[in-house]
Write a protein that holds these residues in place. Structure first.
Motif, PDB file in Angstrom:
ATOM      1  N   ALA A  15       0.836  -1.204   0.000  1.00 47.19           N
ATOM      2  CA  ALA A  15       0.000   0.000   0.000  1.00 47.19           C
ATOM      3  C   ALA A  15       0.871   1.254   0.000  1.00 47.19           C
ATOM      4  O   ALA A  15       0.602   2.217  -0.723  1.00 47.19           O
ATOM      5  N   ASN A  16       1.933   1.237   0.797  1.00 47.68           N
ATOM      6  CA  ASN A  16       2.807   2.410   0.870  1.00 47.68           C
ATOM      7  C   ASN A  16       3.526   2.664  -0.446  1.00 47.68           C
ATOM      8  O   ASN A  16       3.782   3.811  -0.821  1.00 47.68           O
ATOM      9  N   LEU A  17       3.862   1.589  -1.173  1.00 46.85           N
ATOM     10  CA  LEU A  17       4.521   1.754  -2.468  1.00 46.85           C
ATOM     11  C   LEU A  17       3.564   2.394  -3.469  1.00 46.85           C
ATOM     12  O   LEU A  17       3.955   3.265  -4.252  1.00 46.85           O
ATOM     13  N   LEU A  18       2.305   1.983  -3.448  1.00 39.94           N
ATOM     14  CA  LEU A  18       1.305   2.587  -4.337  1.00 39.94           C
ATOM     15  C   LEU A  18       1.158   4.078  -4.068  1.00 39.94           C
ATOM     16  O   LEU A  18       0.934   4.867  -4.986  1.00 39.94           O
ATOM     17  N   GLU A  19       1.293   4.462  -2.796  1.00 37.85           N
ATOM     18  CA  GLU A  19       1.154   5.881  -2.436  1.00 37.85           C
ATOM     19  C   GLU A  19       2.224   6.751  -3.089  1.00 37.85           C
ATOM     20  O   GLU A  19       2.014   7.942  -3.293  1.00 37.85           O
ATOM     21  N   THR A  20       3.371   6.146  -3.401  1.00 39.77           N
ATOM     22  CA  THR A  20       4.475   6.943  -3.959  1.00 39.77           C
ATOM     23  C   THR A  20       4.231   7.381  -5.398  1.00 39.77           C
ATOM     24  O   THR A  20       4.898   8.287  -5.887  1.00 39.77           O
ATOM     25  N   ILE A  21       3.266   6.751  -6.099  1.00 40.65           N
ATOM     26  CA  ILE A  21       3.032   7.112  -7.497  1.00 40.65           C
ATOM     27  C   ILE A  21       1.597   7.572  -7.758  1.00 40.65           C
ATOM     28  O   ILE A  21       1.202   7.726  -8.907  1.00 40.65           O
ATOM     29  N   SER A  22       0.827   7.765  -6.702  1.00 43.65           N
ATOM     30  CA  SER A  22      -0.547   8.217  -6.913  1.00 43.65           C
ATOM     31  C   SER A  22      -0.976   9.124  -5.770  1.00 43.65           C
ATOM     32  O   SER A  22      -0.420   9.065  -4.671  1.00 43.65           O
ATOM     33  N   PRO A  23      -1.981   9.959  -6.019  1.00 40.95           N
ATOM     34  CA  PRO A  23      -2.502  10.832  -4.957  1.00 40.95           C
ATOM     35  C   PRO A  23      -3.551  10.128  -4.102  1.00 40.95           C
ATOM     36  O   PRO A  23      -4.145  10.737  -3.223  1.00 40.95           O
ATOM     37  N   CYS A  24      -3.777   8.836  -4.370  1.00 44.88           N
ATOM     38  CA  CYS A  24      -4.908   8.116  -3.788  1.00 44.88           C
ATOM     39  C   CYS A  24      -4.641   7.600  -2.384  1.00 44.88           C
ATOM     40  O   CYS A  24      -3.508   7.463  -1.941  1.00 44.88           O
ATOM     41  N   GLN A  25      -5.728   7.250  -1.729  1.00 43.79           N
ATOM     42  CA  GLN A  25      -5.647   6.386  -0.557  1.00 43.79           C
ATOM     43  C   GLN A  25      -5.327   4.979  -1.077  1.00 43.79           C
ATOM     44  O   GLN A  25      -5.683   4.626  -2.204  1.00 43.79           O
ATOM     45  N   THR A  26      -4.641   4.181  -0.255  1.00 43.59           N
ATOM     46  CA  THR A  26      -4.228   2.866  -0.742  1.00 43.59           C
ATOM     47  C   THR A  26      -4.395   1.796   0.329  1.00 43.59           C
ATOM     48  O   THR A  26      -4.410   2.074   1.532  1.00 43.59           O
ATOM     49  N   ALA A  27      -4.514   0.562  -0.140  1.00 44.75           N
ATOM     50  CA  ALA A  27      -4.584  -0.596   0.749  1.00 44.75           C
ATOM     51  C   ALA A  27      -4.087  -1.799  -0.039  1.00 44.75           C
ATOM     52  O   ALA A  27      -3.922  -1.735  -1.262  1.00 44.75           O
ATOM     53  N   ARG A  28      -3.822  -2.869   0.672  1.00 46.93           N
ATOM     54  CA  ARG A  28      -3.503  -4.136   0.010  1.00 46.93           C
ATOM     55  C   ARG A  28      -4.336  -5.233   0.657  1.00 46.93           C
ATOM     56  O   ARG A  28      -4.412  -5.336   1.882  1.00 46.93           O
ATOM     57  N   VAL A  29      -4.980  -6.031  -0.184  1.00 43.64           N
ATOM     58  CA  VAL A  29      -5.746  -7.189   0.266  1.00 43.64           C
ATOM     59  C   VAL A  29      -5.190  -8.401  -0.469  1.00 43.64           C
ATOM     60  O   VAL A  29      -5.294  -8.485  -1.697  1.00 43.64           O
ATOM     61  N   ILE A  30      -4.556  -9.316   0.264  1.00 43.56           N
ATOM     62  CA  ILE A  30      -4.057 -10.538  -0.357  1.00 43.56           C
ATOM     63  C   ILE A  30      -5.088 -11.630  -0.100  1.00 43.56           C
ATOM     64  O   ILE A  30      -5.245 -12.088   1.032  1.00 43.56           O
ATOM     65  N   PRO A  31      -5.820 -12.041  -1.144  1.00 38.77           N
ATOM     66  CA  PRO A  31      -6.876 -13.026  -0.954  1.00 38.77           C
ATOM     67  C   PRO A  31      -6.338 -14.453  -1.031  1.00 38.77           C
ATOM     68  O   PRO A  31      -5.158 -14.682  -1.300  1.00 38.77           O
ATOM     69  N   SER A  32      -7.229 -15.394  -0.807  1.00 38.12           N
ATOM     70  CA  SER A  32      -6.926 -16.818  -0.938  1.00 38.12           C
ATOM     71  C   SER A  32      -8.031 -17.448  -1.760  1.00 38.12           C
ATOM     72  O   SER A  32      -9.176 -16.993  -1.732  1.00 38.12           O
ATOM     73  N   ILE A  33      -7.708 -18.512  -2.467  1.00 37.56           N
ATOM     74  CA  ILE A  33      -8.732 -19.227  -3.229  1.00 37.56           C
ATOM     75  C   ILE A  33      -9.837 -19.741  -2.304  1.00 37.56           C
ATOM     76  O   ILE A  33     -10.980 -19.910  -2.717  1.00 37.56           O
ATOM     77  N   THR A  34      -9.510 -19.936  -1.021  1.00 39.12           N
ATOM     78  CA  THR A  34     -10.519 -20.397  -0.064  1.00 39.12           C
ATOM     79  C   THR A  34     -11.616 -19.353   0.149  1.00 39.12           C
ATOM     80  O   THR A  34     -12.718 -19.690   0.581  1.00 39.12           O
TER      81      THR A  34
END
Length: 275
Positions: A101-120
């Motif tokens: 999420a923090n890496l995404l913040e470096t190239i965009s003005p947006c709020q950011t998050a990361r969701v790592i899903p599972s096939i389950t």
């Protein structure tokens, strides 16, 4: 709120299907696009009401919360291309471990998050792994947690355990389905049991074991202790596992971390070049 999904490959599709079937998101609020639009239209045919957008820019114009379901090395170019449409009111969600999420913040003005899903999560079960960028509002954090709780047990993780946690949650089903397949293959090869029966019994066993753990009847060590009678057949089998497995899982984590570090380096080069 309109929710966008850029990329409808394996994990993007799993998230869309799980969110709709769990009633976490109404189909009418979902906008999707894919490099091959035919895949997006196929999802739309299963869930009427979902909107198919012609391209990613259209998603950015119509949605404030956007799941980026593309390969790690495609994320930088995608977000850079969308920059003219993005504002601080958007929230971009990476679903891949190398792009934080923090890496995404470096190239965009947006709020950011990361969701790592599972096939389950497709069975509205298992765990999803969450991290939030510093700019992510409390409102969006709560909403993303709420969405994920409808299809999984959301777990907040620190950056330094991202790969290990992802190995367990996201890669784990593939690792253990492989082991279970080898287990049934050996039963068929060494005994007179049919493949159909071996796979039926193995599926029932793994489902039941999961329920035992889920309901809190046993921990993993407790389950082994309960089944393993001193001097019995299970004990003999465990002794073979102890002897033959060796350090296989230690090697597995080392290898996945090597690949993760390689991916991080490639992604990092892209993001550093942005500045």
């Amino acid at each position: 709120m309109n929710i966008g999904f850029i990329g409808t490959g394996n994990m993007g599709r799993i998230l869309i299907e799980a969110f709709v079937e769990s009633k976490a998101i109404k189909p009418q609020a979902i906008h999707i696009t894919n490099r091959t639009l035919e895949k997006a239209h196929h999802i739309q045919s299963e869930f009427p009401g979902i909107h198919v957008s012609e391209n990613s820019e259209e998603i950015a114009r119509t949605c404030s919360l956007i799941f980026l379901c593309v390969k790690p090395l495609d994320l930088h170019a995608l977000v850079t291309r969308l920059s003219p449409q993005l504002t601080k009111d958007h929230c971009l969600i990476s679903i891949t471990s190398p792009v934080s999420a923090n890496l995404l913040e470096t190239i965009s003005p947006c709020q950011t998050a990361r969701v790592i899903p599972s096939i389950t999560n497709r069975a509205l079960s298992g765990v999803s792994l969450l991290t939030f960028g510093e700019s992510c509002s409390e409102e969006n954090r709560a909403y993303i947690l709420q969405l994920c709780s409808r299809i999984s047990e959301p777990v907040l993780i620190e950056e330094n355990v991202t790969r290990a946690a992802s190995d367990i949650v996201s890669c784990g089903p593939a690792f253990f389905s492989y082991l279970l397949q080898r287990f049934t293959d050996a039963a068929v090869q060494e005994t007179q049991i049919s493949r159909e029966m071996a796979e039926q019994l193995a599926a029932g066993m793994i489902t039941g074991m999961g329920k035992l753990i889920e309901t809190g009847h046993y921990t993993l060590p407790g389950l082994q202790k309960k089944v393993c009678v001193k001097g019995g057949v299970t004990g003999e089998g465990i002794s073979i596992l102890e002897k033959e497995l060796g350090n296989v899982f230690e090697h597995l984590f080392r290898k996945t971390h090597e690949k993760f570090d390689e991916d991080l380096s490639l992604v990092g080069d892209q993001f550093r070049s942005h500045h």
